[in-house]
Design a protein around this motif. Sequence first.
Motif, short mmCIF file in Angstrom:
data_model
loop_
_atom_site.label_atom_id
_atom_site.label_comp_id
_atom_site.label_asym_id
_atom_site.label_seq_id
_atom_site.Cartn_x
_atom_site.Cartn_y
_atom_site.Cartn_z
N PHE A 6 0.99 -1.11 -0.07
CA PHE A 6 -0.01 0.01 -0.04
C PHE A 6 0.90 1.27 -0.08
O PHE A 6 0.48 2.29 -0.93
CB PHE A 6 -0.77 -0.11 1.21
CG PHE A 6 -2.07 -1.17 1.24
CD1 PHE A 6 -2.22 -1.85 0.05
CD2 PHE A 6 -2.61 -1.40 2.18
CE1 PHE A 6 -3.26 -2.64 0.06
CE2 PHE A 6 -3.63 -2.22 2.17
CZ PHE A 6 -4.03 -2.94 1.22
N GLU A 7 2.01 1.25 0.68
CA GLU A 7 2.76 2.18 0.92
C GLU A 7 3.54 2.71 -0.36
O GLU A 7 3.46 3.93 -0.95
CB GLU A 7 3.94 2.11 1.99
CG GLU A 7 3.31 2.41 3.61
CD GLU A 7 2.47 3.68 3.76
OE1 GLU A 7 3.04 4.61 3.48
OE2 GLU A 7 1.45 3.61 4.25
N GLU A 8 3.86 1.48 -1.23
CA GLU A 8 4.48 1.97 -2.53
C GLU A 8 3.53 2.57 -3.32
O GLU A 8 3.81 3.33 -4.12
CB GLU A 8 5.09 0.55 -3.01
CG GLU A 8 6.13 0.67 -4.21
CD GLU A 8 7.12 1.55 -3.99
OE1 GLU A 8 7.91 2.31 -5.04
OE2 GLU A 8 7.87 1.52 -2.76
N THR A 12 3.75 6.28 -5.29
CA THR A 12 3.77 6.21 -6.80
C THR A 12 2.47 6.99 -7.33
O THR A 12 2.74 7.74 -8.23
CB THR A 12 3.94 4.77 -7.34
OG1 THR A 12 5.13 4.18 -6.70
CG2 THR A 12 4.24 4.87 -8.74
N VAL A 13 1.43 6.82 -6.95
CA VAL A 13 -0.02 7.23 -7.39
C VAL A 13 -0.45 8.38 -6.63
O VAL A 13 -0.87 7.68 -5.51
CB VAL A 13 -0.81 5.99 -7.88
CG1 VAL A 13 -2.27 6.52 -8.41
CG2 VAL A 13 -0.32 4.65 -8.54
N GLY A 80 -10.12 10.40 3.09
CA GLY A 80 -9.13 9.30 3.30
C GLY A 80 -8.20 9.56 2.13
O GLY A 80 -7.90 10.72 1.69
N ASN A 81 -7.11 8.47 1.96
CA ASN A 81 -6.32 8.53 0.88
C ASN A 81 -6.63 8.09 -0.49
O ASN A 81 -7.78 8.05 -0.70
CB ASN A 81 -5.04 8.06 1.44
CG ASN A 81 -5.33 6.43 1.77
OD1 ASN A 81 -5.89 5.94 1.16
ND2 ASN A 81 -4.52 6.00 2.85
N ALA A 97 -8.60 -1.95 -4.62
CA ALA A 97 -8.21 -0.63 -5.01
C ALA A 97 -6.78 -0.38 -5.30
O ALA A 97 -6.26 0.13 -6.30
CB ALA A 97 -8.66 0.40 -4.03
N ALA A 98 -6.00 -1.34 -4.46
CA ALA A 98 -4.34 -0.98 -4.67
C ALA A 98 -4.09 -1.82 -5.93
O ALA A 98 -3.32 -1.32 -6.55
CB ALA A 98 -3.85 -1.58 -3.56
N ILE A 99 -4.67 -2.78 -6.14
CA ILE A 99 -4.41 -3.62 -7.28
C ILE A 99 -4.76 -2.85 -8.77
O ILE A 99 -4.23 -2.89 -9.58
CB ILE A 99 -5.14 -5.09 -7.21
CG1 ILE A 99 -4.52 -5.95 -6.14
CG2 ILE A 99 -5.08 -5.70 -8.74
CD1 ILE A 99 -5.14 -7.03 -5.90
#
Length: 254
Positions: A6-8, A12-13, A80-81, A97-99
């Motif tokens: 998630f942090e990466e 990046t996005v 949120g983020n 969502a991350a995927i």
Amino acid sequence: MDWVSFEEIKKTVTLQMAIDHYRIPLRRVGPDTLRGKCPLPTHNSKTSTESFTATLSKGVGGAWACQSQSCIKSRGRIGGNVLDFVAAMENCSVRDAAIKLQMWFLVPAAGEAHRPAGKEPHADISAGKEPEPTLVSKKNDEEAGESESNKPLSFTLQKIDYGHAYVKERGLTDEIIQMFGVGVFPGKGSMEGRCVIPIHNMNGELVAYAGRAIDGTEPRYKFPAGFHKSLELFNLHRVKGSCPSYWWKVSLIA
């Protein structure tokens, strides 16, 4: 189950990139603040016309909030983020969502190796001896069976620079550049700063982008994680039932 960082992805996005992806019209009310009508599916207030705020400099990649009671009641929180934003927009889990963000913006998969930059062999390129492309994951390609298929992408890269000097130096005409969609991608993710070449399956569906380094960065070629190179023949969807003269155009790009 693949591990997703998630942090990466948040590094990046950015929230701005996600907002641009959905083409949400927001007005700028400050150097790093956007405001406008809430785009979330959970928003059903007819009176809250500007309840959505995006603060692009807050947290990692930006933060958002909707002050409408309909959104707060539905989600149990104000904002949120970027991961929370996409989860709310797609009505899915934060992991899903991350995927999605990983796929949309070609964020390198967790554990992907990054090799140091090397010298670009200009002599070989000018002589037409392009080095063998390097896959993001050779294992993915080796394990591809007859029943495997590359899934069509649910996005297209935006703001590709079709007039970049690198593309012109390869001798491609404007007609060929537009036909094949070749250009340098200035956005974030694994294709950042690379010359991207759209890859379609035999039905003409976009299944991947090949990203070629233009500054000596290794690997010279990148493909999205999970893409099976051996299952696709570049430009086949154009050649099928068409004039063989398309093949010389393929050789110019490859």
